[in-house]
Design a protein around this motif. Structure first.
Motif, PDB file in Angstrom:
ATOM      1  N   MET B   1     -13.584 -10.784  41.540  1.00 44.60           N
ATOM      2  CA  MET B   1     -14.055  -9.464  41.117  1.00 44.60           C
ATOM      3  C   MET B   1     -15.583  -9.339  41.193  1.00 44.60           C
ATOM      4  O   MET B   1     -16.134  -8.259  41.071  1.00 44.60           O
ATOM      5  CB  MET B   1     -13.590  -9.174  39.678  1.00 44.60           C
ATOM      6  N   GLU B   2     -16.257 -10.459  41.378  1.00 46.55           N
ATOM      7  CA  GLU B   2     -17.724 -10.374  41.431  1.00 46.55           C
ATOM      8  C   GLU B   2     -18.211  -9.662  42.678  1.00 46.55           C
ATOM      9  O   GLU B   2     -17.535  -9.620  43.691  1.00 46.55           O
ATOM     10  CB  GLU B   2     -18.322 -11.792  41.381  1.00 46.55           C
ATOM     11  N   ILE B   3     -19.384  -9.143  42.588  1.00 49.02           N
ATOM     12  CA  ILE B   3     -19.893  -8.286  43.651  1.00 49.02           C
ATOM     13  C   ILE B   3     -21.057  -8.959  44.376  1.00 49.02           C
ATOM     14  O   ILE B   3     -21.957  -9.496  43.756  1.00 49.02           O
ATOM     15  CB  ILE B   3     -20.390  -6.946  43.066  1.00 49.02           C
ATOM     16  N   LYS B   4     -20.994  -8.921  45.693  1.00 50.64           N
ATOM     17  CA  LYS B   4     -22.094  -9.431  46.506  1.00 50.64           C
ATOM     18  C   LYS B   4     -22.627  -8.279  47.336  1.00 50.64           C
ATOM     19  O   LYS B   4     -21.955  -7.758  48.206  1.00 50.64           O
ATOM     20  CB  LYS B   4     -21.601 -10.562  47.428  1.00 50.64           C
ATOM     21  N   GLU B   5     -23.822  -7.886  47.003  1.00 46.33           N
ATOM     22  CA  GLU B   5     -24.414  -6.765  47.719  1.00 46.33           C
ATOM     23  C   GLU B   5     -25.919  -6.924  47.690  1.00 46.33           C
ATOM     24  O   GLU B   5     -26.437  -7.824  47.020  1.00 46.33           O
ATOM     25  CB  GLU B   5     -23.985  -5.449  47.058  1.00 46.33           C
ATOM     26  N   GLN B   6     -26.587  -6.021  48.367  1.00 43.63           N
ATOM     27  CA  GLN B   6     -28.023  -6.160  48.504  1.00 43.63           C
ATOM     28  C   GLN B   6     -28.808  -6.074  47.193  1.00 43.63           C
ATOM     29  O   GLN B   6     -29.006  -7.081  46.508  1.00 43.63           O
ATOM     30  CB  GLN B   6     -28.566  -5.156  49.531  1.00 43.63           C
ATOM     31  N   SER B   7     -29.215  -4.885  46.826  1.00 43.10           N
ATOM     32  CA  SER B   7     -30.123  -4.764  45.688  1.00 43.10           C
ATOM     33  C   SER B   7     -29.407  -4.943  44.356  1.00 43.10           C
ATOM     34  O   SER B   7     -28.227  -4.669  44.224  1.00 43.10           O
ATOM     35  CB  SER B   7     -30.792  -3.391  45.707  1.00 43.10           C
ATOM     36  N   THR B   8     -30.166  -5.419  43.382  1.00 39.87           N
ATOM     37  CA  THR B   8     -29.598  -5.587  42.045  1.00 39.87           C
ATOM     38  C   THR B   8     -29.123  -4.265  41.473  1.00 39.87           C
ATOM     39  O   THR B   8     -28.053  -4.188  40.871  1.00 39.87           O
ATOM     40  CB  THR B   8     -30.662  -6.180  41.104  1.00 39.87           C
ATOM     41  N   GLU B   9     -29.913  -3.230  41.692  1.00 40.24           N
ATOM     42  CA  GLU B   9     -29.555  -1.931  41.130  1.00 40.24           C
ATOM     43  C   GLU B   9     -28.204  -1.447  41.643  1.00 40.24           C
ATOM     44  O   GLU B   9     -27.378  -0.969  40.865  1.00 40.24           O
ATOM     45  CB  GLU B   9     -30.645  -0.901  41.470  1.00 40.24           C
ATOM     46  N   SER B  10     -27.969  -1.586  42.941  1.00 44.38           N
ATOM     47  CA  SER B  10     -26.691  -1.091  43.466  1.00 44.38           C
ATOM     48  C   SER B  10     -25.534  -1.990  43.032  1.00 44.38           C
ATOM     49  O   SER B  10     -24.415  -1.527  42.875  1.00 44.38           O
ATOM     50  CB  SER B  10     -26.750  -0.969  44.992  1.00 44.38           C
ATOM     51  N   ARG B  11     -25.829  -3.264  42.815  1.00 43.55           N
ATOM     52  CA  ARG B  11     -24.775  -4.135  42.298  1.00 43.55           C
ATOM     53  C   ARG B  11     -24.390  -3.733  40.886  1.00 43.55           C
ATOM     54  O   ARG B  11     -23.214  -3.723  40.524  1.00 43.55           O
ATOM     55  CB  ARG B  11     -25.255  -5.591  42.311  1.00 43.55           C
ATOM     56  N   ILE B  12     -25.382  -3.407  40.087  1.00 41.26           N
ATOM     57  CA  ILE B  12     -25.098  -2.933  38.728  1.00 41.26           C
ATOM     58  C   ILE B  12     -24.266  -1.660  38.771  1.00 41.26           C
ATOM     59  O   ILE B  12     -23.262  -1.527  38.067  1.00 41.26           O
ATOM     60  CB  ILE B  12     -26.408  -2.677  37.961  1.00 41.26           C
ATOM     61  N   LEU B  13     -24.694  -0.720  39.605  1.00 38.99           N
ATOM     62  CA  LEU B  13     -23.969   0.547  39.681  1.00 38.99           C
ATOM     63  C   LEU B  13     -22.523   0.329  40.114  1.00 38.99           C
ATOM     64  O   LEU B  13     -21.603   0.922  39.551  1.00 38.99           O
ATOM     65  CB  LEU B  13     -24.671   1.494  40.660  1.00 38.99           C
ATOM     66  N   GLU B  14     -22.335  -0.524  41.095  1.00 42.30           N
ATOM     67  CA  GLU B  14     -20.978  -0.792  41.571  1.00 42.30           C
ATOM     68  C   GLU B  14     -20.139  -1.430  40.474  1.00 42.30           C
ATOM     69  O   GLU B  14     -18.976  -1.070  40.258  1.00 42.30           O
ATOM     70  CB  GLU B  14     -21.031  -1.691  42.806  1.00 42.30           C
ATOM     71  N   ALA B  15     -20.729  -2.376  39.763  1.00 37.20           N
ATOM     72  CA  ALA B  15     -20.006  -3.026  38.667  1.00 37.20           C
ATOM     73  C   ALA B  15     -19.688  -2.037  37.556  1.00 37.20           C
ATOM     74  O   ALA B  15     -18.570  -2.017  37.019  1.00 37.20           O
ATOM     75  CB  ALA B  15     -20.838  -4.181  38.112  1.00 37.20           C
ATOM     76  N   ALA B  16     -20.676  -1.210  37.218  1.00 39.83           N
ATOM     77  CA  ALA B  16     -20.471  -0.219  36.154  1.00 39.83           C
ATOM     78  C   ALA B  16     -19.377   0.761  36.538  1.00 39.83           C
ATOM     79  O   ALA B  16     -18.552   1.137  35.704  1.00 39.83           O
ATOM     80  CB  ALA B  16     -21.774   0.528  35.876  1.00 39.83           C
ATOM     81  N   ARG B  17     -19.376   1.154  37.804  1.00 38.04           N
ATOM     82  CA  ARG B  17     -18.324   2.043  38.291  1.00 38.04           C
ATOM     83  C   ARG B  17     -16.965   1.422  38.016  1.00 38.04           C
ATOM     84  O   ARG B  17     -16.083   2.050  37.420  1.00 38.04           O
ATOM     85  CB  ARG B  17     -18.528   2.258  39.792  1.00 38.04           C
TER      86      ARG B  17
END
Lengths: 205, 205
Positions: B1-17
Motif C-alpha cells: 500500500m505504500e506509495i512511491k512517487e516523485q515529490s513528498t507533497e504529491s505522495r502525501i496527497l495521494e496517501a491522504a486521498r
DNA sequence: GTCTATAGGTAGATAGAC
DNA sequence: GTCTATCTACCTATAGAC
C-alpha cells in the motif's frame, strides 16, 4: 433537541440514533449522546458497556427496520405493474419519513466493511429481493414485458428511489431549492419514477 | 500500500486521498496517512498545517475532478439519445476507475453540511446539469420524446449509474457475488441502463 | 440507577535537533 | 526538508459516592 420519553434506556437509544445517524460512528461523541438524552455520560456505559455496543444496538435496529420495510414490498403477492407502483410509493414514503436511514446504513457498511458486513448478512432479517426478481423473470419469459435483466431492473428501482435522499445535500446544492421545494419534488417523483419504469418495460402495442 | 512517487507533497496527497476516501474524515488518522505516504507524521503538518487543511486539499480536488468529468458529458453537443448513451457509458467508466469517489463526496457533504456545502457551491467548477435539462425540455416540447420531467430524468440517469457503486457493500452482501462478478455486472449494466432509459422516453411508433 | 471525578489512552499539533 | 520527542487536548471508560 432533548428527548422526553419513558425509560432511560429508550431515551439513550433514541438519542444515539439521532447522533450516530447525523455524524456517523467515528464523529459521534458519547457526550453529545448523553446531552441529547438529557442524562449523564456515565449512564451510557451503565446501560451499554461501550460505544461499539451502543452503536451496534442502534445500527442493528435500523438495519432490521430497513430490511423489514423493504421485504414487505418485495414479497407482496400482486401483479408486477401494481407491485412496481406500490414499491415506489411505499419505499419513497419510508424514505420521506426517515431520510437519513439508507445513507447511514450504506456509509457505515462502506467504512467498516469486511467482517462487519458478513456478520450482518448472516442474520435472519436481511433485504431479500428474490421474490421480485423471480416475478420479473417470469414476466419476461412469458413475453409480457420487454426482455430486461431482472436484477438490473430491481437495482434501477432501488437506485431511483434512494439516491435522491442519499445525495440530498449535493442535489440541493446544485439545483438551489429550499427544503419545502425539495420535499415537493420528491412527492412528484413517485409518479414520475413509476411511469418511467412502466414505460421502460411495457411492450409496444 | 505504500506509495512511491516523485515529490513528498504529491505522495502525501495521494496517501491522504486513499485514507480519507476509505475511512472518511473523522475516522482517518494522520498517522496512517503518514505510513501510507512512507514519511513521518510531522511532515504532514509541515506541508499542510493541520488535518482540516489536508482534508480540504484532497476533497476540493476530488470534487473538482468529479464536477469536470460530469460537466464534460452534460454539455456535449450531440443529439439527446446519443448523449444519454454517452453519459451512461462515460460516467460508469469514470466510476469503475474511481468507485469510491461519489460516496466519499456525498457522505462528507452529508456530515459537514451547512457552511461547507455553501462554500463548495459558490466555486466556479461545480456540476451543472442545465445543458442536459434544457436539451430534454426541448425534445419534450417538440414532441419527440415522452413528456417526462427533465429534472427527474437527469436524476434517474445519475441515480442508476452512481447508486450501485455507493451501495456496493450492501449490494454484494445481499446478492452474494465476488468482486470479479460484480465488475462484470457493472459492465453489462451500461447497456442495460441505456436501453432502459431510451425505452422509457421513446415514443411508440 | 444516577451522578461526579478521574484514570488511561490516543490523536493532532508543536519544538527542536539534524 | 525530514526526523524524533513531546505537549496538550479530548474522548472513552471506569471507580466510587449517593
Amino acid at each position: 433537541m432533548e428527548i422526553k420519553e419513558q425509560s432511560t434506556e429508550s431515551r439513550i437509544l433514541e438519542a444515539a440514533r439521532q447522533v450516530f445517524m447525523q455524524k456517523g460512528f467515528a464523529a459521534a461523541r458519547m457526550q453529545e449522546i448523553a446531552d441529547v438524552a438529557g442524562i449523564n455520560k456515565g449512564l451510557l456505559h451503565y446501560y451499554f458497556r461501550n460505544k461499539n455496543k451502543l452503536f451496534k444496538a442502534v445500527f442493528d435496529e435500523a438495519f432490521e427496520q430497513f430490511a423489514l420495510q423493504l421485504n414487505g414490498v418485495f414479497a407482496a403477492d400482486i401483479p408486477l405493474f401494481d407491485k412496481i407502483e406500490a414499491f415506489v410509493n411505499e419505499y419513497m414514503d419510508i424514505l420521506l419519513e426517515n431520510p437519513a436511514l439508507p445513507g447511514f446504513v450504506i456509509n457505515e457498511l462502506n467504512q467498516k466493511g469486511g467482517e462487519f458486513v458478513k456478520g450482518l448478512m448472516s442474520r435472519k432479517n436481511k433485504p431479500n429481493p428474490l421474490p421480485l426478481v423471480g416475478q420479473i423473470q417470469m414476466e419476461v419469459e412469458a413475453g409480457r414485458i420487454r426482455p430486461v435483466n431482472p436484477l438490473h431492473l430491481v437495482l434501477n428501482m432501488l437506485s431511483m428511489c434512494a439516491f435522491p435522499f442519499i445525495a440530498r445535500p449535493m442535489f440541493q446544492g446544485i439545483v438551489q431549492v429550499d427544503d419545502a421545494t425539495y420535499l415537493k419534488l420528491m412527492e412528484n417523483r413517485k409518479r414520475e419514477v413509476t411511469s418511467f419504469i412502466l414505460n421502460a418495460i411495457r411492450l409496444n402495442q
